[in-house]
Write an enzyme that holds these catalytic residues in place. Structure first.
Site, short mmCIF file in Angstrom:
data_model
loop_
_atom_site.label_atom_id
_atom_site.label_comp_id
_atom_site.label_asym_id
_atom_site.label_seq_id
_atom_site.Cartn_x
_atom_site.Cartn_y
_atom_site.Cartn_z
N GLU A 43 -18.64 -53.96 47.92
CA GLU A 43 -18.14 -55.08 46.78
C GLU A 43 -16.78 -55.45 47.19
O GLU A 43 -16.15 -54.49 47.51
CB GLU A 43 -18.27 -54.74 45.17
CG GLU A 43 -17.84 -55.72 44.58
CD GLU A 43 -17.92 -55.20 42.92
OE1 GLU A 43 -19.13 -55.55 42.48
OE2 GLU A 43 -17.11 -55.22 42.03
N LYS A 102 -5.33 -62.71 46.57
CA LYS A 102 -4.30 -63.50 45.86
C LYS A 102 -3.74 -64.38 46.85
O LYS A 102 -3.28 -65.53 46.57
CB LYS A 102 -3.24 -62.71 44.92
CG LYS A 102 -3.83 -62.14 43.86
CD LYS A 102 -2.87 -61.45 43.13
CE LYS A 102 -3.34 -60.73 41.92
NZ LYS A 102 -2.17 -60.00 41.01
N HIS A 127 -20.93 -62.91 42.02
CA HIS A 127 -20.64 -62.61 40.48
C HIS A 127 -20.58 -64.02 39.81
O HIS A 127 -19.82 -65.07 40.42
CB HIS A 127 -19.41 -61.85 40.19
CG HIS A 127 -19.48 -60.50 40.77
ND1 HIS A 127 -18.80 -59.51 40.18
CD2 HIS A 127 -20.24 -59.82 41.64
CE1 HIS A 127 -19.05 -58.33 40.78
NE2 HIS A 127 -20.04 -58.74 41.73
N TYR A 182 -24.56 -50.19 31.92
CA TYR A 182 -23.15 -49.12 31.53
C TYR A 182 -23.65 -47.96 31.32
O TYR A 182 -24.10 -47.77 30.18
CB TYR A 182 -22.51 -50.14 30.43
CG TYR A 182 -21.88 -51.31 30.72
CD1 TYR A 182 -20.75 -51.55 31.39
CD2 TYR A 182 -22.78 -52.34 30.47
CE1 TYR A 182 -20.39 -52.75 31.69
CE2 TYR A 182 -22.40 -53.79 31.12
CZ TYR A 182 -21.01 -53.82 31.66
OH TYR A 182 -20.67 -55.02 31.85
N PRO A 187 -17.75 -51.07 27.62
CA PRO A 187 -16.69 -50.85 27.26
C PRO A 187 -16.11 -51.26 25.57
O PRO A 187 -15.49 -50.61 24.81
CB PRO A 187 -15.50 -51.37 27.94
CG PRO A 187 -16.19 -51.53 29.31
CD PRO A 187 -17.70 -51.73 28.85
N ALA A 214 -17.98 -51.14 23.23
CA ALA A 214 -18.96 -50.24 22.47
C ALA A 214 -18.36 -48.69 22.33
O ALA A 214 -18.65 -48.25 21.34
CB ALA A 214 -20.18 -50.36 22.74
#
Length: 593
Positions: free
Chosen positions: A21, A26, A81, A153, A158, A160
């Site tokens: 990945e 930038k 994505h 997850y 996150p 939760a």
């Protein structure tokens, strides 16, 4: 091809698949550096690579551009994505239509992080509230075209997780139920959030199976590259850090190299434990760095630095429109990205035979053919922008490249000589010293095993063959001498042309000569590279243009070095030479002038 199909294919063959990945850098320089690194990493054969969307949709356009280049120039199966953050439906559809038109078939559907400056996700007007909505939309509008991956997850999402105690059992169970809804809606693959407690991941997989989730679940492995980055990422994702990892890192946290080496060791051990359970796919979060991810894969025995497998002599395309392509002219062997750009948009790509489906409409030469990544441009400037007083000085540059003293060439997108070329590097040095300036070559090969580290391709179990090939520039007087000498070697065929198109040849303009082929069990003979007269006439324009736009441009207007290169461009000939006797032939005998 869909990622799920590649993963299942690897599992069926008993292979462990892996993937990388990346995220959009930038700066423009950062993007070019990423592609150089990506090229090196993709050579190791990942099943796919993915590119992130950026927090709050901040990198949407750049993500689309990078995904296109990954799929069509790097030639790796690409998964993009796509998030709901700041994305009304029309923007989502624009992104999906864009990647579809670029031959990309894979999407990782996410809700996305809150926009910059906000603590909570807010549904944008005309957009979706969650990843489930996005999965449902993609399936409803695009049917089965896209392979859809969703995030899992192991410690719950996150949102939760409250405090250091982790998610409550109820929150964890609700998160699992939601994951099943995403799969039931059409997702065919799960890739997990990062974790460092392998037992938590394995429990998560078992819990998924218990509630009826049957699709592959791929562990997301993030190597620890530096201590501060590790704390920042685990804090953001609310990831549990086992006490033994904290204890191991604390004494070395200020030693970046020691932290990296520990990260490689930890990642290796985590993957070993996971693979031992029968899981056959690993997804590595690279953070745009290569050493740790490659180090883990090498430790696992999944790759070898010195032995990179090649499905074909050139990296096959992954674009859905040209995925069956298996024949190319040899002339662009060292400039594969230029070839991809100039053949983009063909209605058909050669499969089986060049003559059956070739499309003669090559794209016109543009600045794209002569622009280079900044790092490569700097290297070329250092090695080739030296004062040139004579053609002997030019010959010295080519000779030094063949001797390995230079690692770049204006006529190559690759780094240095290819491994197979080293078989004939002494002969190449000899003829370059005589003024035959080589830009492409391959040695004769007669039935080498297809897994040979130097000339092999196509995987184990086959045999590969090559006719000796040379491509070079030379002055007219040297060409005349060579043509006269070639008459004594009936196995040699040639095409010679100057910038203006004046041609000498001893073959038919319609001839197509296979110069590389392979024989594999249960398959037809594969002929991946050919010499084709018509394509050579297209290539010659690009090859001659490099004298000025690739090399001469390094010198100012009116400079004597630049004028010398322009003179060579106008007066020299480009020659393609094949020895059709791949058993007993001697291509270099004709140069003993």
């Amino acid at each position: 091809m869909k990622v799920i199909e590649k993963i299942l294919e690897a599992a069926g063959d008993g292979r462990t698949a892996f993937s990388f990945e990346y995220f959009p850098p930038k700066t423009e320089e950062g993007v070019e550096n990423l592609f150089e690194r990506m090229d090196r990493m993709v050579a190791h054969g990942p099943s796919f690579c993915d590119i992130t969307w950026g927090a709050g949709g901040s990198t949407a356009d750049l993500t689309l551009e990078i995904a296109n280049r990954m799929q069509n120039m790097v030639c790796v199966e690409t998964m993009m994505h796509l998030t709901c953050t700041n994305m009304p439906v029309e923007k989502i559809d624009h992104a999906l239509e864009t990647i579809k038109s670029n031959g990309i078939q894979n999407v990782l559907a996410l809700r996305g992080d809150p926009p910059h400056g906000q603590d909570k996700f807010v549904q944008v007007e005309g957009g979706f509230a969650c990843a489930l909505d996005l999965v449902q939309h993609i399936r409803a509008k695009y049917g089965d075209y896209f392979g859809i991956t969703v995030a899992g997850y192991p410690e719950a999402h996150p949102d939760a997780i409250q405090g250091e105690g982790g998610a409550t059992l109820e929150a964890y169970s609700n998160d699992l139920a939601y994951l099943k809804r995403k799969v039931d809606a059409g997702a065919d693959l799960i890739v997990t959030q990062l974790f460092y407690d392998t037992d938590i991941f394995l429990k998560f997989v078992n819990d998924c199976r218990q509630i009826g989730i049957t699709c592959p679940i791929v562990p997301g492995i993030m190597p620890i590259n530096n201590y501060k980055g590790f704390l920042r990422m685990t804090g953001f994702c609310k990831t549990k850090i086992p006490s033994e990892i904290t204890a191991a890192l604390d004494p070395i946290k200020d030693n970046e190299e020691a932290v990296r080496q520990y990260g490689i060791h930890l990642g290796t051990e985590m993957c070993k434990k996971i693979l031992a359970t029968g899981i056959k796919t690993l997804h590595l979060y690279t953070l745009n760095m290569d050493k740790s991810a490659i180090g883990i894969l090498m430790n696992l025995g999944l790759i070898e630095e010195s032995k990179v497998s090649r499905p074909l002599p050139w990296r096959p395309a992954t674009n859905v429109f040209r995925v069956k392509e298996d024949v190319r002219p040899i002339f662009w062997a060292n400039r594969p990205k230029s070839y991809l750009k100039r053949t983009l948009g063909w209605d058909q790509y050669p499969h089986g035979r060049w003559g059956d489906s070739r499309n003669p409409s090559y794209g016109a030469l543009t600045d794209h053919q002569f622009t280079r990544p900044r790092g490569r441009g700097k290297k070329l400037q250092e090695e080739w922008a030296v004062p040139l007083k004579s053609v002997e000085d030019i010959s010295e540059r080519f000779t030094n490249f063949c001797q390995g003293k230079l690692t770049s060439s204006p006529w190559s997108e690759l780094d240095g000589l290819q491994p197979e070329t080293k078989i004939i590097d002494d002969q190449l040095v000899n003829i370059n010293q005589k003024g035959f300036l080589t830009i492409n070559s391959q040695p004769a090969v007669n039935g080498e095993k297809s897994d040979s580290p130097t000339v092999g391709w196509g995987g184990p179990g086959g045999y590969v063959y090559q006719k000796a090939y040379l491509e070079f520039f030379c002055a007219k007087e040297k060409l005349d001498q060579l043509i006269e000498k070639i008459k004594a070697f009936p196995s040699l065929t040639y095409i010679a042309v100057n910038k203006d198109g004046e041609t000498f040849s001893n073959i038919s303009p319609n001839a197509v000569n296979a110069v590389t082929w392979g024989v594999f069990p249960g398959k037809e003979i594969i002929q991946p590279t050919v010499v084709d007269h018509a394509s050579f006439m297209v290539w010659k324009d690009e090859a001659f243009e490099i004298w000025t736009r690739g090399w001469g441009c390094m010198f100012p207007e009116g400079d004597s070095s630049r004028e010398l290169l322009e003179k060579v461009q106008k007066t020299y000939y480009l020659v393609s030479l094949v020895d059709n006797d791949y058993v007993q032939g001697d291509l270099f005998a004709a140069f003993k002038i």
